[in-house]
Design an enzyme around this catalytic site. Structure first.
Site, PDB file in Angstrom:
ATOM      1  N   LEU A  45      12.609  16.956  17.453  1.00 19.72           N
ATOM      2  CA  LEU A  45      13.944  17.103  16.883  1.00 19.72           C
ATOM      3  C   LEU A  45      13.847  16.813  15.387  1.00 19.72           C
ATOM      4  CD1 LEU A  45      16.245  15.306  19.511  1.00 19.72           C
ATOM      5  CD2 LEU A  45      15.890  17.757  19.206  1.00 19.72           C
ATOM      6  N   ASP A  46      14.575  17.567  14.586  1.00 19.08           N
ATOM      7  CA  ASP A  46      14.541  17.363  13.145  1.00 19.08           C
ATOM      8  C   ASP A  46      15.008  15.959  12.779  1.00 19.08           C
ATOM      9  OD1 ASP A  46      13.743  19.981  12.952  1.00 19.08           O
ATOM     10  OD2 ASP A  46      15.760  20.738  12.517  1.00 19.08           O
ATOM     11  N   LYS A  47      14.669  15.531  11.582  1.00 16.53           N
ATOM     12  CA  LYS A  47      15.017  14.186  11.114  1.00 16.53           C
ATOM     13  C   LYS A  47      16.510  13.918  11.205  1.00 16.53           C
ATOM     14  CE  LYS A  47      14.625  11.163   7.055  1.00 16.53           C
ATOM     15  NZ  LYS A  47      14.103  11.037   5.669  1.00 16.53           N
ATOM     16  N   THR A  93      18.656  15.540  13.136  1.00 13.95           N
ATOM     17  CA  THR A  93      19.203  15.934  14.436  1.00 13.95           C
ATOM     18  C   THR A  93      19.188  14.732  15.380  1.00 13.95           C
ATOM     19  OG1 THR A  93      18.451  18.217  14.192  1.00 13.95           O
ATOM     20  CG2 THR A  93      18.932  17.469  16.419  1.00 13.95           C
ATOM     21  N   HIS A 120      12.971  24.426  13.348  1.00 10.36           N
ATOM     22  CA  HIS A 120      14.343  24.586  12.847  1.00 10.36           C
ATOM     23  C   HIS A 120      15.066  25.748  13.523  1.00 10.36           C
ATOM     24  CE1 HIS A 120      13.735  21.528   9.939  1.00 10.36           C
ATOM     25  NE2 HIS A 120      13.061  22.235   9.051  1.00 10.36           N
TER      26      HIS A 120
END
Length: 458
Positions: free
Chosen positions: A103-105, A107, A190
């Site tokens: 998961l993105d930073k 998110t 992403h």
């Protein structure tokens, strides 16, 4: 499954391999009541009683955690510059476990953390079709075309996104933002943000709320985690689909694209057949004839393309061309053989309702040794109307001696789904590459959906 004793101790006792060797030397370990000192000894954690200082160690040697990932940390085991999600766990967990996927930073949401490498691979492999659902807050309002593009696939430089499910939760006019749920089966870099950006609506906030059938627990606070068992985890990620069919008296299958992987060959046959007359296959031809009976399709071809051949000549040519593919190239869908065997074992009646010709139906059944697997087989040529009319499904149900509500239908295309629903039957969609652009519509109109028949046997 057999494994080395020192490895088992390290995994189940939360220690390093060297620490495991130390406790073995101190004779603190027993296997089935007898002292054990050899770390290389093979043990069966499921059946052997293994104790450390008198306390029995569990058979489950891997660890599994649900984490409500907060914003501001990266999904990695370690990072030289950024705080990682693993820093939310104690050292004993950090030493053994890794996050599943990424998961993105910025998110938030559901993240699995485990020492089970095989399960991690299964949950992240696109071939396994484990779906992830995200709660998206995007700027602006999404129109019908934007929603359609998200659901049918968006082409990027390095990949085209697989069909997704989009469900809008609301539009806030004052903030000019849309809140929606997006379900995808991939995990590209992403990906969700790029998909929304591609349709002109940038993501403002993003949170993963589900993995498969496992939802982020309401009571789990952001930044908190919970240890769970593998059995509990799998039962939520892969909820049982057995109730879909176990209570039915009959199961009816469409043939092409549902029971057998054969839709690809019809495009080739159309190209070869029309090529004989100097014609090319027009865009959307297959969509135009979806659900038509074999006879209805021959009438359509003769009238649309002005063919000089008789209807019988057209059908005979198609039969000859398809015969070779059915004999040599067509295979059952994944898990279909096992599912059919289970239906037979339970005494559930089975039928086929296809738009194909009787000759080709019998050819593929013989080639795949399936003729004895079905109680009754029928084609749309035997009824007045082809799919999406319910005629063929009602006809097969009558032949099986079952009421429509006691039947389950498997279908891969929208007209077939609509035929089954119009007949008053339970309908399960089956994934097929041919119909993937309409997958979102099919899933909206079916009672359930599968990528493999194996899902029905869990």
């Amino acid at each position: 499954m057999l494994m080395r004793l020192d490895k088992f101790l390290a995994q189940s006792g939360g220690m390093t391999r060297s620490q495991a060797k130390d406790v073995l030397k101190k004779r603190s370990v027993t296997v089935n009541g007898q002292p054990a000192t050899d770390g290389e000894r093979k043990v069966d954690p499921e059946n052997d009683e293994i104790r450390l200082a008198g306390a029995r160690l569990g058979a489950e040697t891997e660890e599994y955690y649900l984490l409500y990932k907060p914003a501001g940390c990266v999904t990695a085991a370690s990072d030289a510059k950024e705080k990682t999600v693993m820093e939310l766990f104690p050292e004993t967990v950090r030493r053994r476990c890794r996050p599943v996927g990424r998961l993105d930073k910025d998110t938030t949401g559901l993240l699995l953390v485990t020492s089970d490498g095989a399960l991690s691979h299964e949950l992240t492999s696109p071939r396994r079709h484990v779906e992830k659902t995200y709660r998206v807050v995007a700027d602006g309002k999404l129109g019908e075309e934007e929603r359609r593009r998200l659901q049918t696939g968006i082409a990027f430089a390095e990949f085209t996104s697989a069909p997704a499910l989009y469900r809008e939760l609301g539009y806030d006019e004052s903030a000019d933002e849309t809140t929606a749920l997006l379900t995808i089966s991939e995990g590209k870099y992403h990906q969700v943000k790029r998909m929304f950006h591609a349709v002109g609506n940038d993501v403002k906030r993003l949170s993963r709320v589900a993995v498969g059938g496992l939802r982020l627990p309401d009571e789990l606070a952001e930044g908190a985690y919970r240890k769970v068992t593998k059995e509990w985890l799998l039962s939520r990620i892969y909820p049982s689909k057995r109730p879909l069919w176990e209570t039915k008296k009959a199961v009816i299958f469409d043939l092409d694209g549902t029971l057998v992987d054969s839709m690809w060959m019809w495009r080739r046959i159309d190209e070869e057949y029309l090529g004989r007359f100097g014609l090319t296959v027009p865009e959307g031809l297959q969509r135009s004839i979806e659900g038509m009976s074999f006879h209805e399709t021959s009438v359509y071809f003769k009238e649309r393309f002005g063919l000089p051949d008789t209807l019988e000549q057209i059908k005979a040519d198609w039969n000859r061309m398809a015969f070779r593919h059915y004999q040599n190239d067509v295979r059952l869908k994944d898990g279909a053989a096992e599912f059919l065997a289970e239906l037979q074992r339970r005494g559930i009646r089975t039928g086929i309702a296809t738009s194909n010709s009787r000759a080709l139906l019998e050819t593929v059944l013989d080639a795949l040794k399936l003729r004895g697997c079905f109680t009754s087989i029928h084609t749309s040529c035997e009824v007045e109307r082809g799919k999406p009319a319910p005629d063929i499904y009602l006809h097969v149900a009558q032949a099986l001696g079952c009421k429509p509500e006691d039947c389950l239908v498997f279908e891969d295309i929208l007209p077939g789904v609509q035929a089954g629903k119009a007949a008053g039957m339970t309908v399960c969609g089956v994934a097929d590459d041919y119909s993937k652009e309409m997958r979102w519509r099919i899933r909206q109109e079916t009672d359930d959906y599968i990528f493999s028949f194996r899902e029905l046997l869990r």
